[in-house]
Design an enzyme around this catalytic site. Structure first.
Site, mmCIF file in Angstrom:
data_model
loop_
_atom_site.group_PDB
_atom_site.id
_atom_site.type_symbol
_atom_site.label_atom_id
_atom_site.label_comp_id
_atom_site.label_asym_id
_atom_site.label_seq_id
_atom_site.Cartn_x
_atom_site.Cartn_y
_atom_site.Cartn_z
ATOM 1 N N SER A 1 -1.866 -7.345 -2.738
ATOM 2 C CA SER A 1 -0.641 -7.175 -1.857
ATOM 3 C C SER A 1 0.353 -8.316 -0.396
ATOM 4 O O SER A 1 -0.481 -9.344 -1.322
ATOM 5 C CB SER A 1 -1.688 -6.593 -0.371
ATOM 6 N N VAL B 1 -3.529 -13.528 -0.076
ATOM 7 C CA VAL B 1 -3.960 -15.005 -1.025
ATOM 8 C C VAL B 1 -3.508 -15.223 -2.314
ATOM 9 O O VAL B 1 -2.900 -16.591 -2.320
ATOM 10 C CB VAL B 1 -5.467 -15.674 -0.818
ATOM 11 N N VAL C 1 -6.320 -6.190 -0.779
ATOM 12 C CA VAL C 1 -6.219 -5.757 -1.946
ATOM 13 C C VAL C 1 -5.151 -6.887 -2.732
ATOM 14 O O VAL C 1 -5.249 -7.802 -2.434
ATOM 15 C CB VAL C 1 -5.329 -4.629 -2.323
ATOM 16 N N LYS D 1 -10.675 -5.567 9.159
ATOM 17 C CA LYS D 1 -10.825 -6.135 9.932
ATOM 18 C C LYS D 1 -11.197 -5.728 11.583
ATOM 19 O O LYS D 1 -10.754 -5.992 12.742
ATOM 20 C CB LYS D 1 -9.189 -7.000 9.778
ATOM 21 N N ASN E 1 13.356 -2.854 0.324
ATOM 22 C CA ASN E 1 11.327 -2.145 0.000
ATOM 23 C C ASN E 1 11.372 -0.843 -0.125
ATOM 24 O O ASN E 1 11.577 -0.223 -1.300
ATOM 25 C CB ASN E 1 9.931 -2.918 0.836
ATOM 26 N N ILE F 1 9.050 3.258 12.836
ATOM 27 C CA ILE F 1 7.827 3.851 13.821
ATOM 28 C C ILE F 1 7.850 4.007 15.740
ATOM 29 O O ILE F 1 7.505 4.857 16.188
ATOM 30 C CB ILE F 1 6.095 4.236 13.339
ATOM 31 N N GLU G 1 -9.199 -15.567 12.506
ATOM 32 C CA GLU G 1 -9.242 -16.020 11.003
ATOM 33 C C GLU G 1 -11.364 -16.194 11.277
ATOM 34 O O GLU G 1 -11.869 -16.929 11.301
ATOM 35 C CB GLU G 1 -8.617 -16.698 10.326
ATOM 36 N N THR H 1 -8.483 -21.866 3.851
ATOM 37 C CA THR H 1 -9.332 -22.165 5.495
ATOM 38 C C THR H 1 -10.566 -22.699 4.897
ATOM 39 O O THR H 1 -10.523 -23.739 5.991
ATOM 40 C CB THR H 1 -8.938 -21.041 6.324
ATOM 41 N N ILE I 1 0.736 -0.906 -0.471
ATOM 42 C CA ILE I 1 -0.533 -0.230 -0.168
ATOM 43 C C ILE I 1 1.136 1.395 0.517
ATOM 44 O O ILE I 1 1.463 2.316 -0.696
ATOM 45 C CB ILE I 1 -0.868 -0.070 1.378
#
Length: 620
Positions: A459, A463, A456, A417, A326, A350, A551, A480, A301
């Site tokens: 990302s 999955v 997204v 989430k 990255n 951070i 989950e 799952t 992102i």
């Protein structure tokens, strides 16, 4: 010396001007001969008249912009413009003939002007249509001699499909032969595009594949609804033939539809959802010429945020990430693609309060996007203290620094989430939303907002990359639960909406992105196998492994207490804030900080005190 596109255009126009000059001159001489029965070879006036006609024709055609017409795609409308131009030349010659006849100049009569006007117009039209005639002739010959070319069905009989058919039939370098076209418009079924028949509608895909010995399918429907395109792609894949698609309406509008622009079907094509749109001027309005900081700028992102921000002309773009690989990758990409962008890449965490303050004090960012976070649900379930240290208190460090140093807009990246969380990652993200809401309610200078969205495509940790690796390894694909559903959006879509949400910021808001209809993970796995040219259950098995700790079968966008308020962009809504007892919130948060760094074994229980809607998963 190689000529650029402009040079080739100028040469082409000069060539046409030269052809028209010669045509006008020759037509003048022939007209003189037809009307007078002989050519006055020694008559200076005849040659002068021919030269003037050539200059007149070129002048009229230039004013009417007839030299900008592409000969390969000349239309009936273009022909009418040429005829009108020829008519203007005819009138000018009639006037000239009336003037000179009064002076008794031999050979010049009104009849001569009429013959010349008709002759030169017909000649120009023949010349202009000669390329289309040659193209049509070559297409017929190529169609008859297509044994070495792959036989292609084109789905879509509109302009995009016509462009593909034309290129395949006219290029020596393309090893494809269009043998049939399908389209759902009943008005054009039975017609031909360059002698390729529109054989029926899209319900006849399998039948047409067999009838025309099709070896590959091209889908050229850039402006069709995404849901319809998704259905056609699925039907085409049932034939087990390679399927390619025209990228989209943007390429079509810009004239970039070609065989080389076709791409393989991607999983995003099967979501059946329209591409979200944003107001670019709103984004540019608050980012342009500003110092912008992106934490977690090297992540999936964060890196896309950096790409889109760089195109909005910031004064400076600061990429901050703890993972140097990255950060280096996105920095080098932006240096190549946006060399004019003022970039600064910083390696920092951070979680380091002193370093965060130092960054804000030195560089004074005006816009902050906080994308840094631990996001992997199963990993955070086994390391809840780290999730709290990084997500909660890392966010708190950045938010407090933003408030202290007068940042204009602070955008927190959240997740669906966070709504009634069943995992520690989601619970920490909910606390982040509460931090933003609370600090934002009292900040004098900074507009604090959070943006909540779902999964997204592609990302890190999603999955799709996992499924692709499992397919490459020969399977099985593991999921799952067969009934698990998720909301999906492409990374560029999600980020563009995040940027626009920043433009709507007023402080303390939680923006919720419309992710469209939820998608079954099982269907994603099934379609991904099909996209790879394999058969689910035959070549690659799909195996259920059971829900992982933390989950749940489906995600929610809102808690029961929240309502939605629409914004100018229908894909972005505002959740009604839930009131907090701030004194209790800050006291509990301070206690949580101590417990996290003391490595408590009861971190999840402590988090639940702050997030009562958090359901702790008791599975090991």
């Amino acid at each position: 010396m190689k000529l650029g596109k402009t040079g080739h255009k100028i040469l082409r126009r000069l060539f046409l001007v030269g052809i028209d000059c010669v045509t006008a001159f020759v037509a003048s001489i022939i007209s003189y001969w037809i009307v007078n029965g002989a050519i006055a070879w020694t008559s200076l006036s005849m040659y002068m008249w021919a030269v003037v006609n050539a200059i007149l024709l070129v002048a009229v055609f230039s004013v009417m912009e007839l030299y900008s017409i592409a000969l390969s795609s000349i239309s009936v409308g273009d022909s009418l413009r040429i005829i009108f131009g020829g008519f203007i030349v005819l009138i000018a010659n009639v006037v000239f003939a009336l003037i000179v006849s009064a002076k008794s100049i031999a050979g010049f009569r009104v009849g001569l002007a009429v013959v010349y006007g008709g002759l030169v117009t017909c000649a120009i039209l023949c010349i202009r249509f000669s390329k289309r005639f040659l193209v049509s002739t070559r297409s017929i010959l190529r169609k008859r001699d297509g044994t070495k070319k792959r036989r292609v069905m084109v789905i879509g009989g509109g302009d995009a499909g016509a462009m593909l058919v034309k290129e395949m039939l006219t290029s020596d370098k393309i090893a494809y032969l269009p043998v049939c076209i399908l389209d759902d418009n009943p008005a054009i079924i039975g017609q031909h595009i360059l002698h390729v028949k529109i054989a029926g509608d899209t319900s006849m895909i399998r039948e047409s594949v067999n009838r025309y010995d099709v070896e590959e399918i091209f889908i050229a429907m850039p402006s069709a609804p995404k849901k319809r395109v998704s259905e056609i792609i699925s039907a085409a894949q049932e034939t087990k033939l390679p399927v390619k698609v025209v990228p989209g309406i943007y390429q079509f509008v810009n004239g970039k539809v070609s065989v080389s622009s076709l791409r393989k079907v991607e999983i995003a094509d099967l979501l059946g959802r329209e591409q979200v749109t944003v107001n670019l001027s709103e984004i540019m309005g608050y980012i342009s010429d500003k110092v912008v900081l992106v934490t977690g700028g090297g992540g999936s992102i964060g890196s896309e945020l950096c790409r889109q921000i760089a195109r909005s002309h910031p004064k400076q773009l600061i990429i901050l990430d703890i993972y140097e690989n990255n950060a280096y990758d996105i920095e080098q990409e932006l240096k190549r693609n946006c060399p004019e962008c003022n970039l600064l890449t910083l390696i920092a965490s951070i979680r380091d309060e002193r370093k965060v303050r130092d960054v804000f004090e030195k560089y004074r960012p005006q816009i902050v996007f906080n994308a840094a976070a631990h996001k992997h649900v199963p990993l955070m379930e086994t390391s809840p203290n780290e999730a709290v240290k990084n997500n909660v208190f890392g966010t708190l460090n950045v938010a407090r620094a933003a408030d202290k140093y007068g940042v204009e807009t602070f955008v927190q990246i959240s997740t669906d989430k966070a709504v009634n969380p069943t995992n520690i990652m989601g619970a920490t993200k909910r606390i982040c939303e509460m931090i933003i809401q609370t600090i934002g309610a009292h900040s004098e200078h900074t507009k604090f907002v959070a943006v909540r969205f779902g999964n997204v495509l592609g990302s890190n940790g999603s999955v799709i990359p996992l499924f692709k690796r499992q397919i490459e390894e020969g399977g099985p694909i593991t999921l799952t639960h067969k009934d698990i559903i998720r909301y999906f959006m492409t990374i560029p879509e999600a980020v563009s909406l995040v940027l626009q949400a920043g433009a709507y910021a007023k402080g303390g808001q939680i923006f919720v992105l419309d992710m469209g209809e939820p998608v079954k993970i099982y269907d994603l796995a099934y379609n991904l196998i099909k996209l790879s040219g394999l058969e689910p259950g035959v070549d690659i098995e799909i195996v259920e492994t059971g829900l992982r700790p933390g989950e749940k079968l489906f995600e929610e966008r809102l808690m029961a207490e929240e309502g939605l308020q629409k914004t100018a962009n229908g894909s972005i809504s505002i959740a009604k804030p839930i009131p907090l007892d701030e004194e209790i919130f800050w006291a509990t948060l301070e206690k949580l900080n101590v417990e996290a760094h003391e490595e408590t074994e009861n971190m999840k229980e402590s988090v639940k005190i702050l997030v009562p809607t958090y359901t702790i998963d008791k599975r090991d």
